[in-house]
Scaffold this motif. Sequence first.
Motif, PDB file in Angstrom:
ATOM      1  N   ARG A  33      51.359  13.144  49.669  1.00  0.00           N
ATOM      2  CA  ARG A  33      49.973  13.520  49.418  1.00  0.00           C
ATOM      3  C   ARG A  33      49.844  15.031  49.640  1.00  0.00           C
ATOM      4  O   ARG A  33      49.125  15.496  50.513  1.00  0.00           O
ATOM      5  N   GLN A  34      50.547  15.804  48.810  1.00  0.00           N
ATOM      6  CA  GLN A  34      50.607  17.253  49.011  1.00  0.00           C
ATOM      7  C   GLN A  34      49.252  17.931  48.830  1.00  0.00           C
ATOM      8  O   GLN A  34      49.023  19.007  49.390  1.00  0.00           O
ATOM      9  N   GLY A  35      48.355  17.330  48.056  1.00  0.00           N
ATOM     10  CA  GLY A  35      47.022  17.903  47.921  1.00  0.00           C
ATOM     11  C   GLY A  35      46.249  17.892  49.223  1.00  0.00           C
ATOM     12  O   GLY A  35      45.290  18.650  49.398  1.00  0.00           O
ATOM     13  N   MET A  36      46.658  17.022  50.150  1.00  0.00           N
ATOM     14  CA  MET A  36      46.026  16.915  51.466  1.00  0.00           C
ATOM     15  C   MET A  36      46.868  17.582  52.548  1.00  0.00           C
ATOM     16  O   MET A  36      46.679  17.322  53.737  1.00  0.00           O
ATOM     17  N   CYS A  37      47.791  18.435  52.161  1.00  0.00           N
ATOM     18  CA  CYS A  37      48.682  19.107  53.116  1.00  0.00           C
ATOM     19  C   CYS A  37      47.892  19.722  54.267  1.00  0.00           C
ATOM     20  O   CYS A  37      46.911  20.435  54.051  1.00  0.00           O
ATOM     21  N   GLU A  38      48.330  19.432  55.482  1.00  0.00           N
ATOM     22  CA  GLU A  38      47.647  19.948  56.667  1.00  0.00           C
ATOM     23  C   GLU A  38      47.890  21.439  56.871  1.00  0.00           C
ATOM     24  O   GLU A  38      47.190  22.086  57.648  1.00  0.00           O
ATOM     25  N   ARG A  39      48.895  21.982  56.168  1.00  0.00           N
ATOM     26  CA  ARG A  39      49.205  23.402  56.282  1.00  0.00           C
ATOM     27  C   ARG A  39      49.087  24.085  54.924  1.00  0.00           C
ATOM     28  O   ARG A  39      49.790  25.061  54.648  1.00  0.00           O
ATOM     29  N   LEU A  40      48.215  23.554  54.077  1.00  0.00           N
ATOM     30  CA  LEU A  40      48.078  24.084  52.727  1.00  0.00           C
ATOM     31  C   LEU A  40      47.762  25.577  52.776  1.00  0.00           C
ATOM     32  O   LEU A  40      46.811  26.009  53.424  1.00  0.00           O
ATOM     33  N   LEU A  41      48.588  26.352  52.094  1.00  0.00           N
ATOM     34  CA  LEU A  41      48.414  27.810  52.059  1.00  0.00           C
ATOM     35  C   LEU A  41      47.639  28.176  50.797  1.00  0.00           C
ATOM     36  O   LEU A  41      48.104  27.954  49.681  1.00  0.00           O
ATOM     37  N   TYR A  42      46.449  28.729  50.979  1.00  0.00           N
ATOM     38  CA  TYR A  42      45.625  29.168  49.846  1.00  0.00           C
ATOM     39  C   TYR A  42      45.865  30.647  49.565  1.00  0.00           C
ATOM     40  O   TYR A  42      46.263  31.408  50.450  1.00  0.00           O
ATOM     41  N   ASN A  43      45.564  31.036  48.330  1.00  0.00           N
ATOM     42  CA  ASN A  43      45.677  32.441  47.955  1.00  0.00           C
ATOM     43  C   ASN A  43      44.505  32.814  47.059  1.00  0.00           C
ATOM     44  O   ASN A  43      44.246  32.152  46.051  1.00  0.00           O
ATOM     45  N   ASN A  44      43.779  33.841  47.435  1.00  0.00           N
ATOM     46  CA  ASN A  44      42.651  34.352  46.660  1.00  0.00           C
ATOM     47  C   ASN A  44      42.875  35.826  46.346  1.00  0.00           C
ATOM     48  O   ASN A  44      43.774  36.455  46.888  1.00  0.00           O
ATOM     49  N   TYR A  96      45.248  43.880  41.289  1.00  0.00           N
ATOM     50  CA  TYR A  96      46.532  43.407  41.807  1.00  0.00           C
ATOM     51  C   TYR A  96      46.297  42.248  42.769  1.00  0.00           C
ATOM     52  O   TYR A  96      45.285  42.190  43.472  1.00  0.00           O
ATOM     53  N   ILE A  97      47.274  41.328  42.809  1.00  0.00           N
ATOM     54  CA  ILE A  97      47.184  40.190  43.718  1.00  0.00           C
ATOM     55  C   ILE A  97      48.547  39.948  44.361  1.00  0.00           C
ATOM     56  O   ILE A  97      49.587  40.085  43.714  1.00  0.00           O
ATOM     57  N   ARG A  98      48.515  39.620  45.640  1.00  0.00           N
ATOM     58  CA  ARG A  98      49.747  39.264  46.349  1.00  0.00           C
ATOM     59  C   ARG A  98      50.073  37.803  46.080  1.00  0.00           C
ATOM     60  O   ARG A  98      49.183  36.945  46.093  1.00  0.00           O
ATOM     61  N   ILE A  99      51.352  37.520  45.823  1.00  0.00           N
ATOM     62  CA  ILE A  99      51.818  36.136  45.676  1.00  0.00           C
ATOM     63  C   ILE A  99      52.670  35.825  46.899  1.00  0.00           C
ATOM     64  O   ILE A  99      53.799  36.322  47.017  1.00  0.00           O
ATOM     65  N   PRO A 100      52.154  35.024  47.831  1.00  0.00           N
ATOM     66  CA  PRO A 100      52.943  34.698  49.019  1.00  0.00           C
ATOM     67  C   PRO A 100      54.260  34.010  48.642  1.00  0.00           C
ATOM     68  O   PRO A 100      54.342  33.300  47.634  1.00  0.00           O
ATOM     69  N   GLY A 101      55.270  34.219  49.466  1.00  0.00           N
ATOM     70  CA  GLY A 101      56.578  33.662  49.174  1.00  0.00           C
ATOM     71  C   GLY A 101      56.570  32.164  48.986  1.00  0.00           C
ATOM     72  O   GLY A 101      57.304  31.630  48.136  1.00  0.00           O
ATOM     73  N   ARG A 102      55.741  31.468  49.754  1.00  0.00           N
ATOM     74  CA  ARG A 102      55.711  30.006  49.634  1.00  0.00           C
ATOM     75  C   ARG A 102      55.203  29.583  48.260  1.00  0.00           C
ATOM     76  O   ARG A 102      55.698  28.628  47.659  1.00  0.00           O
ATOM     77  N   ILE A 103      54.197  30.303  47.738  1.00  0.00           N
ATOM     78  CA  ILE A 103      53.695  29.995  46.402  1.00  0.00           C
ATOM     79  C   ILE A 103      54.734  30.360  45.345  1.00  0.00           C
ATOM     80  O   ILE A 103      54.947  29.618  44.377  1.00  0.00           O
ATOM     81  N   ALA A 104      55.404  31.500  45.539  1.00  0.00           N
ATOM     82  CA  ALA A 104      56.447  31.894  44.594  1.00  0.00           C
ATOM     83  C   ALA A 104      57.562  30.859  44.543  1.00  0.00           C
ATOM     84  O   ALA A 104      58.209  30.659  43.503  1.00  0.00           O
ATOM     85  N   GLU A 105      57.779  30.174  45.645  1.00  0.00           N
ATOM     86  CA  GLU A 105      58.859  29.189  45.717  1.00  0.00           C
ATOM     87  C   GLU A 105      58.565  27.947  44.879  1.00  0.00           C
ATOM     88  O   GLU A 105      59.458  27.432  44.196  1.00  0.00           O
ATOM     89  N   VAL A 106      57.305  27.457  44.905  1.00  0.00           N
ATOM     90  CA  VAL A 106      57.037  26.150  44.269  1.00  0.00           C
ATOM     91  C   VAL A 106      55.951  26.173  43.203  1.00  0.00           C
ATOM     92  O   VAL A 106      55.818  25.212  42.452  1.00  0.00           O
ATOM     93  N   ASN A 107      55.170  27.241  43.115  1.00  0.00           N
ATOM     94  CA  ASN A 107      54.014  27.209  42.213  1.00  0.00           C
ATOM     95  C   ASN A 107      53.864  28.490  41.394  1.00  0.00           C
ATOM     96  O   ASN A 107      52.745  28.933  41.119  1.00  0.00           O
ATOM     97  N   LEU A 108      54.972  29.076  40.982  1.00  0.00           N
ATOM     98  CA  LEU A 108      54.958  30.270  40.138  1.00  0.00           C
ATOM     99  C   LEU A 108      55.840  29.999  38.921  1.00  0.00           C
ATOM    100  O   LEU A 108      56.944  29.455  39.057  1.00  0.00           O
ATOM    101  N   TYR A 109      55.330  30.370  37.724  1.00  0.00           N
ATOM    102  CA  TYR A 109      56.068  30.090  36.488  1.00  0.00           C
ATOM    103  C   TYR A 109      56.069  31.301  35.576  1.00  0.00           C
ATOM    104  O   TYR A 109      55.061  32.006  35.470  1.00  0.00           O
ATOM    105  N   GLU A 110      57.199  31.501  34.911  1.00  0.00           N
ATOM    106  CA  GLU A 110      57.277  32.554  33.911  1.00  0.00           C
ATOM    107  C   GLU A 110      56.609  32.077  32.632  1.00  0.00           C
ATOM    108  O   GLU A 110      56.727  30.908  32.241  1.00  0.00           O
ATOM    109  N   LEU A 111      55.912  32.997  31.960  1.00  0.00           N
ATOM    110  CA  LEU A 111      55.212  32.683  30.719  1.00  0.00           C
ATOM    111  C   LEU A 111      55.990  33.205  29.517  1.00  0.00           C
ATOM    112  O   LEU A 111      56.408  34.362  29.508  1.00  0.00           O
ATOM    113  N   PRO A 112      56.144  32.381  28.494  1.00  0.00           N
ATOM    114  CA  PRO A 112      56.758  32.876  27.260  1.00  0.00           C
ATOM    115  C   PRO A 112      55.869  33.950  26.626  1.00  0.00           C
ATOM    116  O   PRO A 112      54.646  33.957  26.845  1.00  0.00           O
TER     117      PRO A 112
END
Length: 359
Positions: A117-128, A134-150
């Motif tokens: 139930r990852q949507g309910m993660c007790e340590r969910l890291l948000y990014n605004n 410019y926006i910072r992309i935390p390493g944890r987000i870069a690890e699992v939730n970042l994608y290259e665009l064609p």
Amino acid sequence: MIPVNVLSRTMVAAVLHGAEDVRLEEVPIPQLGPEDLLAKVEAASLDFTDRKVYLRGSHPMIEIPGLFGHEWAGVVVVRGEQADARWQPGMRVVAANSAPCTDPVPAARCRACRRSRQGMCERLLYNNGAFAPYIRIPGRIAEVNLYELPPQVPFEDAALAEPLACVMHAIRRVQVSDGDRVVVVGAGPIGLMFISVLRNRYGQAIRLLSLDHHDDRLVLARSFGADEALNTAGGPLMAGVREAFGAEGADVVIEAVGSTQAHQEAFELVGRGGTLVPFGGVAEGALLSLDLHRLHYEEIRIVPIYHHTPVDFAGAVHAIVRREVPVARLITARLPLMELPRALEMVQERTTLRTILFP
């Protein structure tokens, strides 16, 4: 390419200070941790969640005062010294606004993540901070939730991946069977995404009914795949469902408005053995009156949906890349960041479906 010394500069960004208090201020360009990335925002999307956060001055995903905006796409410009080598300056990317536990040892993750139930993660890291150059992309987000665009995918289309991921999350968690009658309450951007994804996934095996108070949105709902689209302003809801389906009640009813009234109406439309999907978020303390007799004797399921998971974000990005969901048709306004106050009013007045801001 932006030089590395960009990190020593400042930028004008939207900062939320409280209820109805958002300011365009000069702030430092975000500093990076060793595993972080810095991206140049090419397009940011403004949605109804942003409007609600602005009105309330609070939300689980943002600390006040804090940088504002959470849907974006852009270009990597700077890497932290220990950032994943997959990501290099110049790459076109889209990132989610959060990441759950990513500890490689499953036992070290929170209980929600261990229960899938990852949507309910007790340590969910948000990014605004999407409403900024410019926006910072935390390493944890870069690890699992970042994608290259064609190259062929516009940044503004990709910026809608986050809300589409929430829709993907709902459809993944809610059981829909061949022959089901499905009602989507609300034909705004989220409701239209639901119609499109459901039709794409289930084809003609289900019946889809879209309800809204605006005829122009209902026309879009039909073009997105709804079998029927009904204007329910002042009209009896169940009569419209009965006429559309030839039956009492629906098997699945999705609330995609975000109001107590819409949730109440959605519950009343659920048939015997059906499922209510409360999707639209409401203010803390809002209460829903339920007929417990119906809830019990008709075995009505309630499946609330909040946020998304990495598998849903991946699905959303892939759907946009493959043009399975026509997100470009949802973009009805494009404004510079400096017109953020006007853009927020346009959302409230429903004179636009989705507004793209260009920093």
